[in-house]
Design a protein around this motif. Structure first.
Motif, mmCIF file in Angstrom:
data_model
loop_
_atom_site.group_PDB
_atom_site.id
_atom_site.type_symbol
_atom_site.label_atom_id
_atom_site.label_comp_id
_atom_site.label_asym_id
_atom_site.label_seq_id
_atom_site.Cartn_x
_atom_site.Cartn_y
_atom_site.Cartn_z
ATOM 1 N N ASN A 1 68.644 51.218 62.692
ATOM 2 C CA ASN A 1 69.835 51.837 62.114
ATOM 3 C C ASN A 1 70.779 50.789 61.548
ATOM 4 O O ASN A 1 71.332 50.957 60.452
ATOM 5 N N ASP A 2 70.980 49.683 62.287
ATOM 6 C CA ASP A 2 71.830 48.620 61.762
ATOM 7 C C ASP A 2 71.313 48.126 60.417
ATOM 8 O O ASP A 2 72.078 47.943 59.464
ATOM 9 N N ARG A 3 70.010 47.902 60.338
ATOM 10 C CA ARG A 3 69.456 47.333 59.113
ATOM 11 C C ARG A 3 69.502 48.307 57.948
ATOM 12 O O ARG A 3 69.905 47.949 56.833
ATOM 13 N N LEU A 4 69.105 49.545 58.183
ATOM 14 C CA LEU A 4 69.083 50.525 57.097
ATOM 15 C C LEU A 4 70.486 50.915 56.652
ATOM 16 O O LEU A 4 70.754 51.041 55.448
ATOM 17 N N LEU A 5 71.385 51.126 57.602
ATOM 18 C CA LEU A 5 72.713 51.614 57.227
ATOM 19 C C LEU A 5 73.570 50.530 56.587
ATOM 20 O O LEU A 5 74.383 50.825 55.706
ATOM 21 N N ALA A 6 73.406 49.286 57.010
ATOM 22 C CA ALA A 6 74.131 48.212 56.328
ATOM 23 C C ALA A 6 73.684 48.129 54.872
ATOM 24 O O ALA A 6 74.509 48.002 53.956
ATOM 25 N N ALA A 7 72.379 48.212 54.658
ATOM 26 C CA ALA A 7 71.866 48.167 53.286
ATOM 27 C C ALA A 7 72.345 49.372 52.485
ATOM 28 O O ALA A 7 72.695 49.257 51.301
ATOM 29 N N ALA B 1 56.483 60.719 48.119
ATOM 30 C CA ALA B 1 55.023 60.741 48.042
ATOM 31 C C ALA B 1 54.434 59.694 48.980
ATOM 32 O O ALA B 1 54.897 58.548 49.024
ATOM 33 N N GLY B 2 53.415 60.099 49.735
ATOM 34 C CA GLY B 2 52.715 59.182 50.610
ATOM 35 C C GLY B 2 53.411 58.860 51.910
ATOM 36 O O GLY B 2 52.909 58.058 52.702
ATOM 37 N N HIS B 3 54.542 59.496 52.165
ATOM 38 C CA HIS B 3 55.315 59.178 53.362
ATOM 39 C C HIS B 3 54.938 60.065 54.548
ATOM 40 O O HIS B 3 54.652 61.258 54.400
ATOM 41 N N LEU B 4 54.961 59.463 55.742
ATOM 42 C CA LEU B 4 54.990 60.190 57.003
ATOM 43 C C LEU B 4 56.449 60.325 57.420
ATOM 44 O O LEU B 4 57.355 59.773 56.793
ATOM 45 N N HIS B 5 56.676 61.016 58.540
ATOM 46 C CA HIS B 5 58.039 61.293 58.980
ATOM 47 C C HIS B 5 58.853 60.004 59.170
ATOM 48 O O HIS B 5 60.023 59.946 58.798
ATOM 49 N N GLY B 6 58.244 58.962 59.723
ATOM 50 C CA GLY B 6 59.002 57.763 60.047
ATOM 51 C C GLY B 6 58.888 56.617 59.073
ATOM 52 O O GLY B 6 59.548 55.586 59.261
ATOM 53 N N THR B 7 58.106 56.765 58.035
ATOM 54 C CA THR B 7 57.843 55.608 57.174
ATOM 55 C C THR B 7 58.959 55.212 56.215
ATOM 56 O O THR B 7 58.916 54.094 55.684
ATOM 57 N N PRO B 8 59.997 56.019 55.964
ATOM 58 C CA PRO B 8 61.088 55.506 55.129
ATOM 59 C C PRO B 8 61.778 54.272 55.695
ATOM 60 O O PRO B 8 62.508 53.589 54.978
ATOM 61 N N ALA B 9 61.555 53.973 56.976
ATOM 62 C CA ALA B 9 62.165 52.784 57.580
ATOM 63 C C ALA B 9 61.389 51.507 57.306
ATOM 64 O O ALA B 9 61.867 50.417 57.638
ATOM 65 N N LEU B 10 60.213 51.578 56.687
ATOM 66 C CA LEU B 10 59.347 50.402 56.547
ATOM 67 C C LEU B 10 59.720 49.557 55.337
ATOM 68 O O LEU B 10 58.882 49.168 54.523
ATOM 69 N N THR B 11 60.987 49.216 55.232
ATOM 70 C CA THR B 11 61.490 48.558 54.023
ATOM 71 C C THR B 11 61.059 47.101 53.903
ATOM 72 O O THR B 11 61.177 46.520 52.819
ATOM 73 N N ALA B 12 60.568 46.497 54.977
ATOM 74 C CA ALA B 12 60.096 45.115 54.899
ATOM 75 C C ALA B 12 58.662 45.022 54.398
ATOM 76 O O ALA B 12 58.241 43.965 53.919
#
Length: 334
Positions: free
Chosen positions: A118-124, A296-307
């Motif tokens: 959450n820290d990483r995604l929300l700061a961005a 497209a191509g996403h699972l429920h949790g994959t939007p967090a895989l930004t690295a």
């Protein structure tokens, strides 16, 4: 449970980004080293889930960018207990700034604003969208079943408007957003504010929300236990022990008029997909300005895989762009 052996899709059948397979394998490996994930004590289980989340985020979620101040704050609350929020304020943002109350995921029983992801995604996101984001530490089930989390969210949004001068935010541009269970809570918060206070947030952003707690549509048939359906259904009686709640399942609310502009983001391979997209269709039919984006191509949790996943970075940029349009902002200067 949704579907059966004849209709359910298997993970192995999907043509997924290699980064997703790497993430899934690492999650399986880490779960085997965290037996407390199934502990009977919710607090012990929650701590193990936090360790799992943080270990995954170290590898798979891009680090928080420079140029965003991160600090905790307390909002008053009825009864005097107070509500903790983690604030993400981009450097150089003009006052009074637009703001969003954010509600984290975790299936109503896990999750925290303190999670590294959450820290990483929300700061961005705060930097990219030109917003101040307040992530709420709401109460969790089973110790605090429905409507505790919803009550906390409603109170927090109202307190943000009351404390706008002190917080250097614009009281007319305070929205609400959330991911997964938090997206469900964000939708319920908007509805409760409309009905109980005659107010609505400036905008609502709902990422992979559970619009209903039952299998819905084709996605409910296609994506079963391998996609988290069993675990999701298991927490419903912990969160909603009475079986019903006026704002618990937004798809079941009959009156959807008078609601704000809405962003709904769904994952292609998510059993919650069709319920969320149907909620968007019903909001639009009731007169709301709605944008529905399917990843497209996403699972429920994959939007967090930004690295590690280009599609996750695209998801986050699409979200930030939609927020910039909604709040009439620009990407904050670094």
């Amino acid at each position: 449970m949704p579907g059966n052996d004849a209709t359910e899709t298997r993970l192995s059948e999907l043509d997924l980004d290699p980064a997703v397979h790497t993430w899934l394998a690492r999650e399986t490996e880490l779960r085997s080293s965290l037996p407390d994930l199934t502990a009977p004590d919710p607090a012990v289980q929650r701590a193990a889930a936090r360790r799992l989340s943080d270990r995954l985020a170290v590898t798979f979620t891009a680090e928080a960018p420079a140029g965003v101040a991160i600090a905790d704050a307390w909002l008053p609350a009825t009864g005097g207990a107070g509500l903790r929020v983690r604030c993400y304020r981009p450097d150089g943002i003009s006052d009074p700034a637009p703001a969003q109350l954010f509600l984290h995921g975790g299936g109503f029983v896990h999750g925290s604003p303190d999670e590294l992801v959450n820290d990483r995604l929300l700061a961005a996101r705060a930097l990219a969208a030109g917003l101040v984001i307040f992530s709420l530490d709401y109460r969790l089930a089973p110790e605090h079943p429905y409507p505790a989390a919803l009550s906390d969210a409603v109170a927090a949004w109202l307190e943000l408007t009351e404390a706008a001068d002190r917080l250097r935010i614009d009281p007319t541009r305070i929205g609400v957003g959330g991911s997964s269970a938090g997206g469900t809570l964000a939708a319920g918060t908007t509805l409760a504010l409309r009905d109980r206070h005659g107010l609505v947030p400036a905008h609502q952003a709902l990422e992979v929300p559970a619009a209903a707690f039952r299998p819905y549509g084709r996605s409910g048939e296609l994506y079963g236990d391998e996609f988290g359906a069993a675990a999701a259904h298991a927490v419903v009686p912990l969160y909603l022990p009475g079986g019903t709640g006026r704002y618990a399942e937004p798809l079941d609310v009959p009156d959807l008029t008078g609601l704000p502009p809405t962003l709904i983001m769904t994952a292609e391979h998510d059993f919650l997909r069709d319920g969320a997209e149907e909620y968007g269709a019903r909001l639009a039919a009731a007169g709301a300005d709605v944008c529905v984006l399917r990843g497209a191509g996403h699972l429920h949790g994959t939007p967090a895989l930004t690295a590690t996943m280009a599609g996750a970075r695209e998801w986050q940029e699409n979200c930030a762009a939609a927020l910039r349009d909604a709040y009439h902002t620009e990407r904050s200067p670094r």
